[in-house]
Write an enzyme that holds these catalytic residues in place. Structure first.
Site, mmCIF file in Angstrom:
data_model
loop_
_atom_site.group_PDB
_atom_site.id
_atom_site.type_symbol
_atom_site.label_atom_id
_atom_site.label_comp_id
_atom_site.label_asym_id
_atom_site.label_seq_id
_atom_site.Cartn_x
_atom_site.Cartn_y
_atom_site.Cartn_z
ATOM 1 N N ASN A 1 -0.701 9.924 -42.672
ATOM 2 C CA ASN A 1 -1.082 8.652 -43.287
ATOM 3 C C ASN A 1 -0.932 8.729 -44.798
ATOM 4 O OD1 ASN A 1 -2.573 5.954 -43.287
ATOM 5 N ND2 ASN A 1 -3.887 7.191 -44.610
ATOM 6 N N GLU B 1 -6.708 10.019 -33.812
ATOM 7 C CA GLU B 1 -7.974 9.507 -34.330
ATOM 8 C C GLU B 1 -7.852 7.997 -34.540
ATOM 9 O OE1 GLU B 1 -10.987 10.207 -38.134
ATOM 10 O OE2 GLU B 1 -8.816 10.266 -38.431
ATOM 11 N N HIS C 1 -4.948 3.730 -39.671
ATOM 12 C CA HIS C 1 -4.719 3.311 -41.056
ATOM 13 C C HIS C 1 -3.282 3.488 -41.517
ATOM 14 C CE1 HIS C 1 -9.068 3.003 -41.457
ATOM 15 N NE2 HIS C 1 -9.153 4.196 -40.894
ATOM 16 N N ASP D 1 -4.243 12.427 -37.600
ATOM 17 C CA ASP D 1 -5.308 11.936 -38.462
ATOM 18 C C ASP D 1 -5.071 10.478 -38.848
ATOM 19 O OD1 ASP D 1 -7.627 12.482 -40.322
ATOM 20 O OD2 ASP D 1 -6.111 11.949 -41.811
ATOM 21 N N ASP E 1 -0.888 6.899 -50.045
ATOM 22 C CA ASP E 1 -0.472 6.549 -48.694
ATOM 23 C C ASP E 1 1.042 6.647 -48.536
ATOM 24 O OD1 ASP E 1 -3.090 6.033 -48.270
ATOM 25 O OD2 ASP E 1 -2.853 3.939 -47.662
#
Length: 561
Positions: A166, A299, A267, A263, A233
């Site tokens: 991410n 996740e 997002h 992970d 990001d």
């Protein structure tokens, strides 16, 4: 009165063992299959770790042959290497320390490990990666990692590593070179990927979109960093970046890694489930092309309906956050504020909900992890409730994940992340292997329960409860893989029963999550012709089945077949 009498019997057995001069102390039925019956019907056996002869004063007559299937259903142990075991005396856990403790992990009954990030980083937690194809020198060398992989595989343990795509570290060369390039642009010039491909690897803009965007010093450009300014990001829609990440995946798969924990999958692009699930599918499909047995668990910190949507990615596992945490179904049911009859309905709901999107899904339930307050805190260090939480987890379908230290009831403190990642307590008296833990963790956080060595020789410890529960999973593949059916006639508030069917074999599981003994009449139900196959009780109590009536002590679970 019964509990007091039991305690007296246990105490007497302990004293007799000590007077016998054999160094005997109580321990729960072990997993090494070496237990025998002595003349008094007590179970005895030699502990595989140090040769100590142990005795369990409470009879348990239901140990079965292990039946461990070599597939992607596993019992996973989550390790924060930094705080786990220090092999070289510098106060920081390391990969060689994990290798030293593989026998401990395997003896507990785990056959999978998830390592939190091991790649070079600027932080203690290492979720900001500076180089995706190296080992952080605090943890050791690549040779140490390769040895760990080999030793895991020698023991039938599969190794999953944390993969953080991410975002990267602000010190990653991709980011530093992109920022240097942007600083050198002439006024009004637009970045050219042909000159610097890394300008497409991140979300750069000349407008500060919101508070998650940070300015690049020395120019009028901004970048997105949704978690922290030093974690810019990544732009996963960039094909050049995807090719880089495929090379990263191949690097670790070639090293023998068996899977990735993804992970922050929620997002990748905020609020864009379609993009995020496509990104997961892309990487998983690529990894499967290299290793058909590759495993991925992601996740997605959200409720069950959102998790269901992410199973549309075609990837096998999502962490079951609906069941986890201080207000999750497992802890509430362990505490007794959520009845067992509702808990089994939730298990059926997960089965039906998630399979709608991926018929081959493997649930990934857990109680807490490195981002949450520990189980002991949520349950106020109530040993019985902690054991019950373990029992509920270990009867769930899929791959249970246990956070290091959970098996000895370790504590955390408050909301500070460092306080959730404290040193593993191997012994109350022997400092060998103990780490210093995160530098910014608060002082004075003590566990209500002893360390591993002390609990290992206490038959009624949390440790030995976990060991028995894991053994039951390893004896009964139906627990992880079976299709769930609720036995409606046996479900009433704190009492519940289900069947699980896998590969033509059916078991029954009966729950009592109340604080009182209950009697369950099996006659006339789907479990009527079954016999006890194994059980979990808090402190050595015995579950009996006579005349079709199952007598279950407080907070107990029984497996029938």
């Amino acid at each position: 009165m019964k509990k007091r009498l039991l305690c007296m019997v246990l105490a007497a057995a302990l004293v007799l063992g000590m007077l016998g001069g054999c160094g005997k102390t109580p321990v729960n039925g072990g997993q090494d299959g070496q237990e025998q019956q002595d003349d008094q019907g007590e179970q005895t056996g030699t502990d595989a770790q140090d040769g100590v002869i142990t005795v369990n004063p409470v009879s348990y007559d239901y140990e079965q042959e292990l039946n461990i299937i070599d597939d992607n259903y596993r019992n996973y142990y989550e390790i924060f290497v930094y705080s786990f075991y220090d092999s070289d005396g510098d106060g920081i856990g390391d990969l060689n320390g994990v290798t030293e403790k593989l026998d401990y992990i395997a003896d507990m009954g785990f056959n999978g490990i998830w390592l939190m990030p091991v790649m070079p980083s600027t932080t203690y937690h290492k979720y900001d990666v500076k180089n995706y194809c190296e080992i952080d020198q605090e943890y050791g060398t690549m040779e140490d990692f390769e040895r760990l992989v080999q030793e895991c595989h020698n023991r039938g343990i599969r190794l999953v590593i944390d993969v953080v795509i991410n975002h990267s570290s602000s010190q990653h060369p991709w980011f530093t070179q992109a920022c240097a390039y942007l600083r050198g642009l002439e006024d009004g010039a637009e970045p050219d990927p042909a000159e610097c491909p890394y300008v497409e690897y991140y979300h750069f803009t000349k407008e500060r979109v919101d508070s998650t965007y940070y300015d690049i010093r020395g120019c009028d450009w901004y970048y997105e960093g949704s978690f922290w300014s030093e974690m810019p990001d990544l732009n996963l829609s960039c094909e050049a970046l995807r090719k880089e990440l495929e090379d990263v995946a191949k690097f670790w798969i070639d090293k023998g890694v068996d899977g990735f924990r993804m992970d922050a999958a929620l997002h990748f692009e905020e609020g864009d489930t379609e993009f995020n699930t496509e990104a997961l599918n892309w990487l998983y499909t690529y990894c499967k092309s290299l290793n058909p047995d590759f495993y991925m668990v992601s996740e997605v910190w959200a409720g069950a309906n959102t998790i269901q949507a992410y199973y549309g990615s075609g990837t096998p596992s999502m962490f079951n956050f609906d069941a986890a945490g201080a207000e999750g179904k497992i802890i509430l049911a362990a505490r007794g504020t959520y009845v067992a009859s509702n808990f089994v309905k939730d298990m059926l709901r997960y089965q039906d909900l998630f399979s709608e999107m991926n018929a081959e899904f493997i649930d990934a339930p857990f109680i807490t992890n490195h981002d949450m307050g520990r189980v002991s805190n949520a349950l106020l260090s109530n040993q019985n409730d902690i054991k019950m939480a373990c029992g509920l987890l270990m009867m769930m379908n899929g791959n249970p994940f246990v956070y290091y230290g959970e098996e000895i009831g370790m504590k955390s403190s408050g909301q500070k992340d460092e306080n959730k990642r404290l040193p593993m307590i191997w012994s109350d008296t022997d400092p060998t292997g103990m780490t210093n833990g995160p530098k910014d963790a608060d002082d004075g956080i003590t566990s209500a329960f002893p360390g591993v060595e002390e609990q290992r020789i206490d038959g009624m410890s949390i440790y030995n409860y976990y060991k028995r529960a894991l053994r039951l999973r390893n004896e009964n593949p139906e627990i992880a893989r079976g299709t769930i059916t609720i036995v409606e006639s046996l479900c009433d508030a704190y009492q519940a029963a289900i069947t699980k069917t896998y590969d033509g074999s059916t078991i029954g599981i009966v729950y009592n999550n109340s604080k009182e003994e209950i009697k369950v009449t099996l006659t006339g139900s789907e479990l009527a012709d079954m016999q006890i196959r194994g059980y979990l009780t808090l402190n050595g109590e015995v579950i009996t089945l006579e005349g079709g009536v199952l007598v279950m002590p407080a907070q107990s679970i029984c497996i029938l077949k």
